[in-house]
Design a protein around this motif. Structure first.
Motif, PDB file in Angstrom:
ATOM      1  N   MET A   1     111.670 148.556  64.830  1.00 25.92           N
ATOM      2  CA  MET A   1     112.694 147.869  65.617  1.00 25.92           C
ATOM      3  C   MET A   1     113.903 147.474  64.777  1.00 25.92           C
ATOM      4  O   MET A   1     114.988 147.236  65.304  1.00 25.92           O
ATOM      5  N   GLY A   2     113.698 147.380  63.470  1.00 26.78           N
ATOM      6  CA  GLY A   2     114.805 147.001  62.609  1.00 26.78           C
ATOM      7  C   GLY A   2     115.967 147.973  62.691  1.00 26.78           C
ATOM      8  O   GLY A   2     117.115 147.588  62.473  1.00 26.78           O
ATOM      9  N   VAL A   3     115.674 149.241  63.001  1.00 20.11           N
ATOM     10  CA  VAL A   3     116.731 150.241  63.129  1.00 20.11           C
ATOM     11  C   VAL A   3     117.708 149.835  64.236  1.00 20.11           C
ATOM     12  O   VAL A   3     118.909 150.111  64.159  1.00 20.11           O
ATOM     13  N   ILE A   4     117.190 149.150  65.259  1.00 25.17           N
ATOM     14  CA  ILE A   4     118.038 148.709  66.364  1.00 25.17           C
ATOM     15  C   ILE A   4     118.590 147.300  66.113  1.00 25.17           C
ATOM     16  O   ILE A   4     119.789 147.070  66.210  1.00 25.17           O
ATOM     17  N   THR A   5     117.696 146.362  65.792  1.00 30.88           N
ATOM     18  CA  THR A   5     118.122 144.961  65.654  1.00 30.88           C
ATOM     19  C   THR A   5     119.106 144.743  64.503  1.00 30.88           C
ATOM     20  O   THR A   5     119.937 143.843  64.561  1.00 30.88           O
ATOM     21  N   ASP A   6     119.011 145.563  63.461  1.00 30.55           N
ATOM     22  CA  ASP A   6     119.924 145.411  62.324  1.00 30.55           C
ATOM     23  C   ASP A   6     121.288 146.057  62.558  1.00 30.55           C
ATOM     24  O   ASP A   6     122.210 145.862  61.761  1.00 30.55           O
ATOM     25  N   HIS A   7     121.393 146.833  63.632  1.00 37.68           N
ATOM     26  CA  HIS A   7     122.651 147.548  63.890  1.00 37.68           C
ATOM     27  C   HIS A   7     123.006 147.472  65.378  1.00 37.68           C
ATOM     28  O   HIS A   7     123.378 148.474  65.991  1.00 37.68           O
ATOM     29  N   LEU A   8     122.906 146.288  65.947  1.00 33.64           N
ATOM     30  CA  LEU A   8     123.164 146.136  67.378  1.00 33.64           C
ATOM     31  C   LEU A   8     124.594 146.517  67.747  1.00 33.64           C
ATOM     32  O   LEU A   8     124.849 146.984  68.864  1.00 33.64           O
ATOM     33  N   ASP A   9     125.518 146.324  66.809  1.00 33.96           N
ATOM     34  CA  ASP A   9     126.899 146.667  67.100  1.00 33.96           C
ATOM     35  C   ASP A   9     127.073 148.159  67.364  1.00 33.96           C
ATOM     36  O   ASP A   9     127.724 148.568  68.340  1.00 33.96           O
ATOM     37  N   LEU A  10     126.454 148.980  66.524  1.00 37.07           N
ATOM     38  CA  LEU A  10     126.560 150.429  66.691  1.00 37.07           C
ATOM     39  C   LEU A  10     125.808 150.907  67.932  1.00 37.07           C
ATOM     40  O   LEU A  10     126.309 151.761  68.683  1.00 37.07           O
ATOM     41  N   TRP A  11     124.613 150.368  68.145  1.00 34.77           N
ATOM     42  CA  TRP A  11     123.824 150.766  69.312  1.00 34.77           C
ATOM     43  C   TRP A  11     124.527 150.377  70.607  1.00 34.77           C
ATOM     44  O   TRP A  11     124.545 151.137  71.580  1.00 34.77           O
ATOM     45  N   GLY A  12     125.095 149.173  70.622  1.00 36.92           N
ATOM     46  CA  GLY A  12     125.799 148.733  71.821  1.00 36.92           C
ATOM     47  C   GLY A  12     127.004 149.603  72.130  1.00 36.92           C
ATOM     48  O   GLY A  12     127.236 149.990  73.285  1.00 36.92           O
TER      49      GLY A  12
END
Length: 215
Positions: A1-12
């Motif tokens: 999950m860190g791949v998402i939670t650490d880069h929420l700006d890019l994912w969003g």
């Protein structure tokens, strides 16, 4: 999950780009596809010819080439810089409209010809026949193939990644620069697309149940 939670700006940003491409392209495809589909079954020979040329020309052209034309050739013809996201939305819409038109044409052909002839016999013009008699009945049979077209549109949004349009197709390269595993990122992208497609499948079931009851 860190791949998402650490880069929420890019994912969003990537998810938002995919949604904009899907909704924008879908609206264009549905409106234009309805017009072209009606032209394909029109009693006017010129309308049928124009609809046929458009469908056969665009549908038989790879989406990548259509996107290339809008991304590079169109700005040169216009002589000015155009927003890449807007161009991608238009390209997706024009391309997908051909499949929408064919799905509608197939649905229209399921309506008995006698009903359209009876409607014309009581004085309805072509537009009224389509609006009040043919399309309401054709809609029920069009829902499954139409949702398949929209699902394909959702997945086709990744083609825009090759033309500097931020969406889920670009997230791998962006996160690789931040040191994340490309394989893990791609797996999460796959999960997100599965969720989006399941959502569309749910909408399909709702619409099918609604019109099945109405029948």
């Amino acid at each position: 999950m860190g791949v998402i939670t650490d880069h929420l700006d890019l994912w969003g940003e990537a998810l938002w780009g995919t949604i904009v491409l899907f909704l924008g392209g879908g609206i264009i495809a549905l409106v234009l596809g309805l017009i072209v589909g009606a032209a394909r079954v029109s009693p006017v020979p010129i309308a049928r010819a124009v609809g046929g040329v458009y469908v056969n020309w665009i549908r038989n052209t790879p989406l990548t080439l259509v996107m290339f034309f809008f991304a590079f050739c169109l700005p040169i013809l216009l002589g000015e810089r155009v927003n890449s996201l807007l161009l991608a939305v238009i390209a997706l819409g024009l391309y997908t409209a051909t499949y929408v038109a064919e799905a509608l044409r197939a649905g229209i052909n399921t309506v008995p010809v006698g009903q359209a002839e009876a409607a014309r016999a009581i004085g309805l013009n072509f537009g009224q026949v389509m609006r009040y008699v043919v399309l309401p009945q054709a809609t029920r049979s069009v829902v499954p193939p139409m949702m398949s077209v929209l699902i394909a549109l959702m997945k086709n949004t990744t083609v825009a990644a090759g033309f500097s349009v931020v969406n889920l197709g670009t997230i791998r390269a962006a996160l690789s620069e931040r040191g994340e595993s490309a394989l893990v990122v791609l797996l999460w992208v796959m999960v997100l697309f599965v969720v989006l497609v399941l959502l569309l499948a749910w909408v399909q079931r709702v619409l099918e149940n609604k019109w099945r009851i109405a029948r």
